[in-house]
Structure formats: C-alpha cells, structure tokens
Scaffold this active site. Structure first.
Site, short mmCIF file in Angstrom:
data_model
loop_
_atom_site.label_atom_id
_atom_site.label_comp_id
_atom_site.label_asym_id
_atom_site.label_seq_id
_atom_site.Cartn_x
_atom_site.Cartn_y
_atom_site.Cartn_z
N GLN A 1 -22.91 -27.21 26.40
CA GLN A 1 -21.60 -27.18 25.73
C GLN A 1 -21.70 -27.24 24.21
O GLN A 1 -20.68 -27.33 23.54
CB GLN A 1 -20.73 -28.34 26.24
N LYS B 1 -22.54 -19.35 28.14
CA LYS B 1 -21.54 -20.20 27.50
C LYS B 1 -21.47 -19.93 26.01
O LYS B 1 -20.74 -20.60 25.27
CB LYS B 1 -21.84 -21.67 27.78
N1 7TS Z 1 -24.51 -28.94 31.73
C1 7TS Z 1 -23.26 -28.91 31.25
C2 7TS Z 1 -22.82 -29.93 30.24
C3 7TS Z 1 -22.38 -27.90 31.68
O1 7TS Z 1 -21.15 -27.86 31.19
C4 7TS Z 1 -22.82 -26.95 32.64
C5 7TS Z 1 -21.89 -25.93 33.22
C6 7TS Z 1 -24.15 -27.03 33.08
C7 7TS Z 1 -24.96 -28.04 32.60
C8 7TS Z 1 -24.74 -26.02 34.00
O2 7TS Z 1 -24.93 -24.84 33.32
P1 7TS Z 1 -25.39 -23.51 34.08
O3 7TS Z 1 -25.28 -22.47 33.04
O4 7TS Z 1 -26.73 -23.71 34.58
O5 7TS Z 1 -24.41 -23.34 35.20
N2 7TS Z 1 -20.54 -26.29 33.16
C9 7TS Z 1 -19.50 -25.70 33.80
C10 7TS Z 1 -18.19 -26.13 33.63
O6 7TS Z 1 -17.81 -27.05 32.91
N3 7TS Z 1 -17.39 -25.38 34.43
O7 7TS Z 1 -18.15 -24.48 35.07
C11 7TS Z 1 -19.47 -24.67 34.70
#
Ligand code: 7TS
Length: 413
Positions: A209, A232
């Site tokens: 984030q 993101k």
């Molecule tokens: N850590 C945080 C703080 C996140 O917000 C997310 C995904 C992840 C790890 C995992 O990331 P990924 O790219 O491996 O999936 N957060 C969210 C959310 O807030 N809504 O959908 C996914």
C-alpha cells in the site's frame, strides 16, 4: 527520484490516460474508489503489453535469437527500473515474483526454513493483511517458533512501546506493512527497523500500500526485505518485486526448483544459479514485467510528492465531507495516513452500502479487507473502504457523499 516531475498535476489530463475510467456503470459515470485493491492502468502500460506480444514475444535468458534477446533486455530493463525505484544498490537484490503475497511466502519459506528454530520469535502487528500473517503462522507451526503481535491503539496506530516490550534476543524476524490497506495508517517503519536491528532481528516490510503513494528508499531505511506489487501501482497484475539485501539472499536456499534457477543439474547434485535468478524458477511473467516498467515511469514522471499531495487533499476532503453523515464512524484515524478512508454506518450493513453505491456507479470495497484480526480489534465485521488514486477528484468525492446520504436515507426510512 523523479526527473521531470511537474509541481502541479493536471488531473484531467491524467484521467485521459486511463481508458477504463471513461465508462458508465449502471447508467452512471464510473467512480473508482477501490484503488487499494488494485489500481487502474494507464494506456502506456496496456500498450506495452500489446507491443511485447505483437513485437517480440519470446522466452528469455535462454535464447540467442533476436526476439529472445530483445525480450530479455526489456525484462532486465524493468529490473533496473525497479532497483532505482526502490533505491537498491545492486541488481541482484531485485527478485521478480507474482506479488507481495509471493514475496512474503518466499522469505518465510526460505529464510524462515534456514534460520528459524524452535522457540524463536516472529513479530508482526495487529494491522497486517492476511498475507503478512498466515505465512509466518505456517512457519511457526513448522518450526515450533512463536508469533507475537504488536497491538494498535484506537486510531489504528502501532503501539511503539508495546513493540519495544515484545522485542527480545529471541526475536528473529519483524514483519509489518508500510501502510495499512484497511485503515491507511502509515507505520513508523524507520524506528521499527532500527529497534529490531538492535536485537539482531531482520525486518520485512510489506509495501503493497505504499509503493504508489510514499517515497521508498531501501538503503536509507536499511531494511532487509521490502515487498511491492505492480498491480497496486498502475502496473499489470501478476508481478511483484522482492527487494532483499544481497548478503541475506545469498545465504537463503532457493524457493522453487526448476529451470532458470540452476547452474548445473545432474541426478546426483544440482548447483544453483546466481542472484537473482536463483529465486526465479521457470518461465516468468515476461509481458507483465516488461509493462511494469511503464508503470514505474508513470509514477516517477508524476512524482511521488505530487501524487501524495493530491491524494492527501482528497483524503482530507473526503474525511471532512463524510464526517457530516449521520451515524458514520471512521475506522482508522491515524495522524499519518495514505489515502484510505474506512468507515461503518450505524445500523446499516457494509455490504448493503457497497451494493447501493454500485448502482450509482461508485466502486468501493466492503468487508474485512483480508484483515480479520484487525476487524476483531475494532469489534466490527468489516468496513466500507474508499481508497483514492492520483486520477480521483473532489467531484467524485462529492458524488460519494451524496450517494451515501441517499443510501442512509433510503435504508433508514
Ligand atoms: N499486503 C497488503 C497491505 C495488501 O493490501 C495486499 C492486498 C497484500 C499484501 C497482498 O498483495 P497481492 O498483490 O499479493 O495480492 N490488498 C488488497 C486489498 O486491500 N483489497 O484487495 C487486495
């Protein structure tokens, strides 16, 4: 960091670069406030994917033909862009993964399996995403290690004093996020890294984030591992970056076995490839990695400070506008936040709010946001979460406030 960043962003011009924003949803102009889940992609990222598949799709590293060389160069150019983006010294310290989830699992499985023993302690915080909880729980189960949790206060801020008390000579890993996806809290990671290092622990920061919103300098932070997801930060899905200090990555065993991560294979013994390839078994997500460079360039060209300033304005405006709504309670009121606004409205289920906003073309996220223990801490099941990106506007926030007023009036009448 950003070479040609303007001082004032032209948001309308930026919006033009995002094709997906220009559509009607349920008969209304789309308002996309689910950026913490995944951000939208600018044309240059989408075009890069097409350019790659139409122009030089080939498997990388192994081929000597022209297309393979071009694809390899583009893939490795993104690694260099990611290195600069994170402020790392060495290209060997940049490992491509599928996302933050895979980054954390990689470290838990490899560093964890090698260096964590029975009775060792791993510290995380109450505001972690499940992907920064479960891999450590799994590791603790395998090794007989102990998971400790730093509490957050009523604002959703990490209690630094409690963290200091949890730290001991048994602490081997500290893992937390740079910013919380559910609350927006920006964590005091610099202090936490320094404190953890004093006890000899290594620190992993989940930057899911923060990457699109906050400056990151892994060297200045002296962080051991830092994790980023491309999707993101305006890039394609299925790409993550694990930064790891070279001396740590060198000591860690490989994650997956297969092609590319080897130097020599016989049935008796395999020797492993150099960094970072030791951690990149199999054919990687070439096209998306190539296009990720465009997302990095997009963020660099706008300038993180400019992005943060615009998003901070949006957050302040939204907090002010929504504070006037009857029965609203903000969850996450930290003094330092990224542009995430989570709230509940007394007497109305968050799903109902999300569904009714969708009929007005407004996309928000509802539920526990993969942070169930945090929801328990606030004694709620979930929240409505509006999260803002650089292409969002105050007018869109006006529409959100108006939509919420109507939802409240309708559901409470
Ligand atoms: N850590 C945080 C703080 C996140 O917000 C997310 C995904 C992840 C790890 C995992 O990331 P990924 O790219 O491996 O999936 N957060 C969210 C959310 O807030 N809504 O959908 C996914």
């Amino acid at each position: 960091m950003s070479i040609s960043a303007p001082t004032q962003l032209d948001i309308q011009k930026i919006r033009e670069e995002f094709p997906v924003l220009h559509q009607q949803v349920n008969g209304k102009p789309l308002i996309y406030f689910d950026n913490a889940a995944t951000s939208q992609k600018p044309k240059r990222v989408i075009e890069k994917l097409t350019e790659y598949y139409e122009g030089y799709n080939a498997n990388i590293h192994r081929g000597i033909h022209t297309l393979a060389e071009k694809a390899t160069r583009a893939y490795e150019d993104t690694r260099e862009a990611a290195r600069i983006f994170l402020g790392a010294d060495h290209i060997e310290e940049i490992v491509f993964t599928r996302g933050v989830t895979e980054c954390i699992n990689l470290v838990a499985s490899t560093y964890g399996n090698e260096f964590i023993n029975k009775g060792d302690e791993i510290i995380i915080a109450e505001l972690e995403h499940h992907s920064n909880i479960v891999p450590w729980q799994m590791l603790c189960e395998r090794k007989g290690a102990i998971l400790k949790v730093i509490p957050v206060n009523d604002h959703g801020e990490i209690e630094l004093d409690a963290f200091k008390k949890l730290l001991s000579d048994r602490t081997k890993i500290v893992a937390t996020n740079h910013a919380s996806n559910s609350l927006g809290t920006i964590n005091p990671i610099q202090e936490m890294i320094t404190l953890a290092h004093e006890k000899g622990a290594v620190v992993l920061i989940d930057g899911a984030q923060s990457a699109a919103h906050l400056p990151i300098d892994v060297k200045a932070l002296n962080v051991d591992f830092y994790c980023v997801s491309s999707h993101k930060m305006y890039g394609p899905t299925g790409v993550g970056v694990l930064y790891g200090k070279r001396e740590l990555l060198e000591k860690m065993p490989p994650y997956m076995g297969g092609g590319e991560m080897i130097k020599d294979v016989t049935f008796e013994k395999t020797t492993y490839n150099d960094l970072p390839y030791k951690f990149e078994a199999g054919t990687p997500n070439i096209a998306d990695v190539v296009a990720f460079a465009e997302a990095i360039a997009f963020v660099n060209e706008l300038g993180k400070e400019n992005i943060h300033r615009h998003e901070a304005e949006l957050l302040a405006y939204a907090t002010y506008k929504l504070s006037k709504l009857k029965g609203i309670r903000f969850i996450g009121t930290a003094s330092q936040k990224v542009s995430v606004l989570s709230f509940v409205i007394e007497g109305i289920h968050h799903f109902d709010i999300g569904q009714m906003l969708d009929t007005r073309g407004i996309a928000v996220r509802t539920g526990h946001h993969c942070t169930q223990p945090l929801m328990e801490r606030f004694e709620i099941e979930g929240t409505v979460r509006a999260s803002f990106a650089v292409y969002n506007t105050k007018e869109e926030i006006d529409s959100l406030a108006e939509g919420l007023t109507r939802v409240i009036n309708f559901l409470k009448s």
